[in-house]
Design an enzyme around this catalytic site. Structure first.
Site, PDB file in Angstrom:
ATOM      1  N   CYS A 299       0.816  -1.224   0.000  1.00  0.00           N
ATOM      2  CA  CYS A 299       0.000   0.000   0.000  1.00  0.00           C
ATOM      3  C   CYS A 299       0.848   1.271   0.000  1.00  0.00           C
ATOM      4  O   CYS A 299       0.532   2.236  -0.697  1.00  0.00           O
ATOM      5  CB  CYS A 299      -0.984  -0.006   1.161  1.00  0.00           C
ATOM      6  SG  CYS A 299      -0.252  -0.308   2.780  1.00  0.00           S
ATOM      7  N   ASP A 423      -7.541   5.370  -1.491  1.00  0.00           N
ATOM      8  CA  ASP A 423      -7.167   4.142  -0.794  1.00  0.00           C
ATOM      9  C   ASP A 423      -6.402   3.209  -1.730  1.00  0.00           C
ATOM     10  O   ASP A 423      -6.962   2.697  -2.712  1.00  0.00           O
ATOM     11  CB  ASP A 423      -8.429   3.450  -0.280  1.00  0.00           C
ATOM     12  CG  ASP A 423      -8.115   2.404   0.773  1.00  0.00           C
ATOM     13  OD1 ASP A 423      -6.996   1.862   0.755  1.00  0.00           O
ATOM     14  OD2 ASP A 423      -9.002   2.123   1.607  1.00  0.00           O
ATOM     15  N   HIS A 425      -5.529   0.218  -1.155  1.00  0.00           N
ATOM     16  CA  HIS A 425      -5.835  -1.179  -0.868  1.00  0.00           C
ATOM     17  C   HIS A 425      -6.861  -1.772  -1.838  1.00  0.00           C
ATOM     18  O   HIS A 425      -7.186  -2.959  -1.748  1.00  0.00           O
ATOM     19  CB  HIS A 425      -6.339  -1.331   0.569  1.00  0.00           C
ATOM     20  CG  HIS A 425      -5.379  -0.802   1.595  1.00  0.00           C
ATOM     21  ND1 HIS A 425      -5.424   0.499   2.064  1.00  0.00           N
ATOM     22  CD2 HIS A 425      -4.330  -1.382   2.226  1.00  0.00           C
ATOM     23  CE1 HIS A 425      -4.454   0.685   2.947  1.00  0.00           C
ATOM     24  NE2 HIS A 425      -3.775  -0.441   3.068  1.00  0.00           N
TER      25      HIS A 425
END
Length: 466
Positions: A299, A423, A425
């Site tokens: 990440c 994000d 992820h």
């Protein structure tokens, strides 16, 4: 120039090749320049002749702007009505549909693409060709000029007015191309002028500039400084590097990455609050891209890639976004990691992101230390100042998670705050609707952070260069 600053705008964009053919009977520099100038003058006369044809792309609409001949439409047809004739990829044959797309400021922008063509045949009886043979030594220069002009038209403007301004822009572009060609001649060799469109801060709007193809940006600094002075732009950030060229909303990006997914989101409403955003264009990098399975460990690498894409697409650096291995090798090169780190699946954090930005891009960063997540709610002023002054994406790492902060909504009177989070992820396809509706790019409250975990924020600083 084209201003894109109204509620709704139509951009008419004209592209097409013009053949530059010039015979040089002398190698004298002055005589060669005169011959090239005469050739450009002939091209300007060609554009003004009745042989000039403008064809609306993906439609049956043809326009002879210099003799007021229009097929399928009339001179008084509003520009916006042209969309009903344009066939889009997702339509059935014969279908008509009008579409609009938003530019990066959220304004409605529609682009009508036109092709520049020239009639080859002439009316009247054909005459027999006459052949002549001349024996002499000369240089013959030939180049294809990639014309690219854009003008803004409000929806109520007629296509006749719009095409008239396109031809004026085309004439100006030929003058500028002539200037570039003569300035960058290398003996009897021409550097083809390359037109690029740049969207400048208001009130300038969209402007087109010609640069010599093949000459790197660093060798054009004097010309770019002239342009900064001409358009009264600050001298501490690039506006006219090739990477700054405007990306028209109807053109897909070839690399497959999404750009600025946050642009379609609705701003949160806070009492006496203001919104502060990342400035410019970035790519969304997340898990599982580039045929690499980094789910569970990559990440921070992906957040770093998003930051690197911002510096690349703002014209500060020319290098590509680094891969995971290149990031790891950079950390080995600066002495932060052992050689065994390259090719591993080990995490990195904000301090490593700072080191890589400095080593690979020459970009310095500030680090904001937050001892526990609950303190992030009080960092509105610092984050707002960062997005106002630097405008770069921010990487935040804490525990085993890393995210990218793209902006904040903050109320100075109440202290209320929301964070615009990208994000890394996410593991799915490049589907903007899924990414925004499922919150992979979205506004988050202070409870988004672990209230007891520590966090480090890497705030990249914008270089002060042209």
């Amino acid at each position: 120039m084209v201003l894109v600053d109204s509620e709704s705008a139509v951009i008419l964009r004209l592209r097409g090749p013009l053949e530059l053919k010039c015979q040089l009977d002398s190698t004298d520099a002055v005589l060669m320049q005169k011959a090239i100038s005469r050739t450009f003058e002939a091209l300007r006369l060609q554009v003004k002749s009745e042989a000039c044809v403008l064809a609306v792309c993906d439609s049956p609409v043809l326009i002879w702007p210099n003799k007021w001949v229009f097929e399928e439409i009339t001179p008084d047809t509003p520009c916006e009505d042209i969309f009903q004739w344009i066939q889009t990829d997702d339509q059935e044959t014969g279908g008509k549909r009008k579409t609009k797309k938003k530019n990066r400021k959220g304004l409605l922008v529609s682009v009508i693409n036109l092709s520049l063509m020239m009639e080859v045949t002439k009316p009247g009886p054909l005459t027999a060709p006459i052949l002549t043979r001349t024996v002499q030594k000369s240089h013959f220069l030939r180049a294809t000029l990639p014309m690219d002009c854009a003008v803004r038209s409000s929806c109520g403007d007629t296509i006749n007015n719009g095409c008239g301004r396109l031809l004026e822009a085309l004439d100006r572009q030929l003058f500028e191309m002539e200037k570039v060609t003569l300035q960058h001649m290398r003996g009897a060799t021409l550097l083809v002028p390359e037109p690029l469109n740049f969207l400048l801060p208001e009130p300038n709007g969209l402007v087109t500039v010609a640069f010599p193809r093949g000459v790197p940006d660093k060798e054009l600094e004097a010309r770019r400084r002239e342009l900064h002075e001409q358009f009264e732009l600050p001298g501490d950030r690039p506006y006219f590097r090739r990477a700054n060229a405007y990306h028209f909303p109807n053109e897909p990006y070839k690399d497959g990455y999404l750009r600025n997914p946050h642009a379609v989101l609705t701003h949160p409403t806070l009492d006496n609050g203001k919104v502060y955003f990342v400035q410019g264009i970035y790519s969304y990098h997340h898990y599982m891209q580039d045929r690499l399975d980094d789910n569970g460990w990559g990440c921070a690498y992906r957040s770093l890639q998003t930051i690197c894409s911002w510096f690349q697409q703002q014209g500060y650096v020319e290098r590509c976004v680094p891969s995971h291995k290149e990031i790891q090798q950079a950390l080995v090169n600066v002495g932060d990691k052992q050689s065994s780190f390259v090719g591993s699946r080990q995490w990195i954090g904000s301090i490593e992101v700072q080191a890589v930005l400095d080593h690979l891009l020459g970009v310095t960063s500030k680090i904001m230390f937050v001892s526990q997540g609950s303190e992030l709610a009080s960092k509105g002023r610092e984050l707002a100042h960062h997005f106002l002054s630097e405008g770069t994406p921010v990487m935040i790492g804490g525990g085993v998670l890393a995210h990218t902060i793209l902006g904040v909504a903050w109320s100075e009177t109440t202290g209320e705050i929301r964070y615009l989070i990208l994000d890394p992820h996410y593991t799915g396809a490049e589907d903007l609707q899924v990414i925004t509706e499922k919150g992979w790019c979205g506004w988050k409250g202070p409870d988004f952070w672990d209230q007891t975990a520590y966090y480090n924020l890497c705030l990249p600083q914008r270089p002060r260069v042209i």
